[in-house]
Enzyme design. Structure first.
Site, PDB file in Angstrom:
ATOM      1  N   CYS A   1     -56.281   1.036 -15.859  1.00 55.50           N
ATOM      2  CA  CYS A   1     -56.283   0.125 -15.957  1.00 55.50           C
ATOM      3  C   CYS A   1     -55.395  -1.892 -15.343  1.00 55.50           C
ATOM      4  CB  CYS A   1     -57.583  -1.139 -17.039  1.00 55.50           C
ATOM      5  SG  CYS A   1     -58.134  -2.193 -17.262  1.00 55.50           S
ATOM      6  N   TYR A   2     -55.437  -2.879 -15.981  1.00 56.93           N
ATOM      7  CA  TYR A   2     -54.403  -4.005 -15.150  1.00 56.93           C
ATOM      8  C   TYR A   2     -52.761  -2.667 -14.954  1.00 56.93           C
ATOM      9  CZ  TYR A   2     -51.285  -7.617 -15.464  1.00 56.93           C
ATOM     10  OH  TYR A   2     -49.985  -8.081 -14.907  1.00 56.93           O
TER      11      TYR A   2
ATOM     12  N   GLU B   1     -59.373   6.717 -23.062  1.00 58.93           N
ATOM     13  CA  GLU B   1     -58.659   6.590 -24.663  1.00 58.93           C
ATOM     14  C   GLU B   1     -59.983   5.957 -25.540  1.00 58.93           C
ATOM     15  OE1 GLU B   1     -57.861   4.022 -22.502  1.00 58.93           O
ATOM     16  OE2 GLU B   1     -57.626   2.569 -23.242  1.00 58.93           O
TER      17      GLU B   1
ATOM     18  N   GLY C   1     -55.008  -4.420 -20.031  1.00 61.47           N
ATOM     19  CA  GLY C   1     -54.743  -6.157 -20.683  1.00 61.47           C
ATOM     20  C   GLY C   1     -55.844  -7.341 -19.799  1.00 61.47           C
TER      21      GLY C   1
ATOM     22  N   HIS D   1     -60.639   3.859 -19.336  1.00 63.14           N
ATOM     23  CA  HIS D   1     -60.059   4.312 -19.945  1.00 63.14           C
ATOM     24  C   HIS D   1     -60.141   5.020 -20.725  1.00 63.14           C
ATOM     25  CE1 HIS D   1     -58.639  -0.612 -20.181  1.00 63.14           C
ATOM     26  NE2 HIS D   1     -59.840  -0.916 -20.576  1.00 63.14           N
TER      27      HIS D   1
ATOM     28  N   ASP E   1     -51.056   4.727 -48.988  1.00 65.59           N
ATOM     29  CA  ASP E   1     -49.222   4.368 -48.294  1.00 65.59           C
ATOM     30  C   ASP E   1     -48.226   4.556 -49.111  1.00 65.59           C
ATOM     31  OD1 ASP E   1     -50.942   4.288 -46.549  1.00 65.59           O
ATOM     32  OD2 ASP E   1     -50.544   1.686 -46.389  1.00 65.59           O
TER      33      ASP E   1
ATOM     34  N   LYS F   1     -52.056   5.185 -39.682  1.00 62.74           N
ATOM     35  CA  LYS F   1     -52.742   5.515 -41.477  1.00 62.74           C
ATOM     36  C   LYS F   1     -53.755   6.463 -41.473  1.00 62.74           C
ATOM     37  CE  LYS F   1     -54.267   3.355 -45.197  1.00 62.74           C
ATOM     38  NZ  LYS F   1     -53.366   2.734 -45.681  1.00 62.74           N
TER      39      LYS F   1
END
Ligand code: XMP
Length: 515
Positions: free
Chosen positions: A78-79, A167, A51, A165, A223, A371
């Protein structure tokens, strides 16, 4: 399930996607979610996101401290790690120098969270504050040159923190670390698969809808098409697909769509020709917002009358996706339940804009999916690649790619130019590499010369962009020869155009569309 508590990070969604790539379901909830609610959800693990705040900022987001007593494994990123340290009695301080970008991870304990993560692997950092004192019970797992506490753990309580991070794609050992957390620490099972999703979705649709009728507005995009396939499989002819032809689609697309669905997939589509109504609704309109507004209103009005004509329907199927319903730190969330209070509604094709007397109950079977997951589901239930991998196309269609007034003459010109762009991009094998490649018509004229004749005609802009998600984009560096072929063909084959230009603006500051 793994729950991600969002503290305002731009990466919270990305963490959820990385978890799901390990075939474990994950959801993003607000950091305000109470420990009580989490207990009811009973996730196998919790991830605290990063964050933008410092834990010492006034009003910095703090989670319910009772979460530490739930006995559920937690990974703070992190945060998220700094908050964990602060709440559990350690120390966090502003560093003399922050650490941004790639860092080499030096591993002190290669077991547990860091199993199979190589020493000196590259991880991506972005922080100003650092952990200076570990809380009681915690040990150091790894450090970097600038960050003494880069990864920490309280093995007994299964609490973990990483300053980097894992990710982001630049973090080489990131996915291994995430797998360790998900499988070895949280003991999850790989149950989030496309086949399992389809089976469950069909069961849910049948249970919700019963023997009632469902209406679906088909646009031809991935979609609504996936939705149509899924619903058709679940409830067969109780589903009515309606395709409203606004007259702003690409050349031959409406015909192709209806034929494809009807002949190849035996899903009949109610084709509504509303071309005249739409073009009349934007007659004389040059302001882009006003254009969109009018098209939106017209859509609702046609939808209303046609759904009454074809109805009655009990349910409306909507292609809402997970990013539309995600709870991020800055949306209104009920502090007790973590439920959304304000719902983000997407585009004008949405029930949010329908009049009050036309209230449908909703079926939203894709609301858990990102998606890329919709594409996988679509593919697995037989949707053809031409739809699965179709480049995004805006709801108001070519009307917002004709600057100034939309007329039939200009629509025809743009359709012809757009077809040439598609043909040549396909021929060059670039269709799937580009996020979008399309033509825009400008309502001005310039002078040219053709066969000794002076011409005075429209320019066409080529807009080819590379992008991950449409939020940011770069103009595409395509071969000059391709641009030349497209330019030659457009000027020679499309009457009314005598000049072709290439847009070299990134987003930001430009947008992808011109209106
Ligand atoms: P911009 O022009 O804002 O576009 O950079 C970002 C992406 O969104 C698409 N787009 C739309 N999609 N309805 C839609 O369904 C719309 O009104 C709309 N406007 C833009 C655009 O094509 C790009 O992919």
């Amino acid at each position: 399930m793994i729950v991600i508590l969002d503290f305002g990070s731009q990466y919270s969604e990305l963490i959820a996607r990385r978890i799901r790539e390990t075939q474990v379901y994950s959801e993003v909830l607000s950091y305000r979610t109470s420990a009580e609610h989490l207990k009811q959800l009973n996730p196998k693990g919790i991830i605290f996101s990063g964050g933008p705040s410092s834990v010492y900022d006034q009003g910095a987001p703090h989670s319910d401290p009772e979460i530490w007593n739930l006995g559920i494994p937690v990974l703070g990123v992190c945060y998220g790690m700094q908050l964990m340290v602060q709440q559990l009695g350690g120390g966090v301080e502003k560093s003399d120098r922050g650490e941004y970008g790639k860092a080499s991870l030096e591993i002190d304990d290669p077991t547990d969270l860091l199993t199979n993560v190589e020493d000196h692997t590259t991880m991506w950092m972005s922080h100003g504050d650092s952990v200076t004192d570990l809380p009681p019970g915690f040990e150091l797992l790894a450090h970097t040159a600038n960050t003494p506490c880069a990864a920490i753990a309280d093995h007994d309580r299964k609490l973990y923190g990483v300053q980097f991070h894992p990710e982001v794609v630049h973090s080489q050992g990131g996915q291994a670390l995430i797998r360790n957390f998900v499988y070895h620490i949280c003991n999850c099972e790989p149950t989030w698969t496309t086949a399992a999703f389809v089976e469950e979705a069909i069961r849910e649709i049948r249970a919700r809808v019963g023997d009632k009728r469902v209406l679906l507005a088909l646009s031809g995009g991935v979609d609504s098409s996936t939705l149509a396939f899924l619903l058709h499989r679940a409830i067969g002819d109780q589903l009515t697909c309606m395709f409203i032809d606004q007259g702003f689609m690409r050349k031959l697309e409406p015909e192709r769509l209806v034929k494809l669905f009807a002949e190849q997939f035996h899903i009949s589509v109610e084709y509504v020709n509303a071309r005249d109504r739409f073009i009349n609704s934007v007659k004389g309109i040059t302001d882009p917002e006003e254009k969109r507004k009018r098209i939106g209103h017209e859509f609702i009005s046609v939808f209303e009358s046609e759904s009454k004509r074809l109805g009655p329907f009990d349910y409306l199927a909507q292609g809402t996706l997970y990013p539309d319903v995600i709870e991020s730190a800055d949306t209104n969330v009920d502090p007790q339940t973590g439920e959304r209070v304000a719902v983000k509604i997407k585009s004008h094709h949405n029930v949010g804009g329908l009049p009050k007397d036309l209230r449908f109950k909703l079926v939203e079977p894709l609301r858990k999916l990102f998606k890329d997951e919709v594409r996988k589901v679509g593919r697995s239930i037989g949707l053809p690649e031409e739809i699965v991998n179709r480049q995004p196309f805006p709801g108001p269609g070519l009307a917002i790619r004709i600057l100034g007034e939309v007329t039939s003459e200009r629509l025809n010109i743009l359709r012809d130019a757009d077809l040439i762009v598609r043909q040549e991009i396909n021929r060059a094998g670039l269709y799937h590499d580009l996020w979008q490649a399309f033509a825009v018509l400008l309502p001005i004229r310039s002078v040219g010369v053709m066969g000794d004749q002076r011409t005075y005609a429209y320019p066409i802009v080529l807009r080819f962009v590379a992008s991950e998600d449409g939020m940011t984009a770069d103009w595409a560096r395509v071969p000059y020869d391709l641009l030349e072929t497209i330019s030659n063909r457009i000027v020679n084959e499309v009457r009314g155009v005598n000049r072709v230009v290439y847009d070299i603006t990134s987003k930001p500051p430009g947008t992808i569309e011109w209106e």
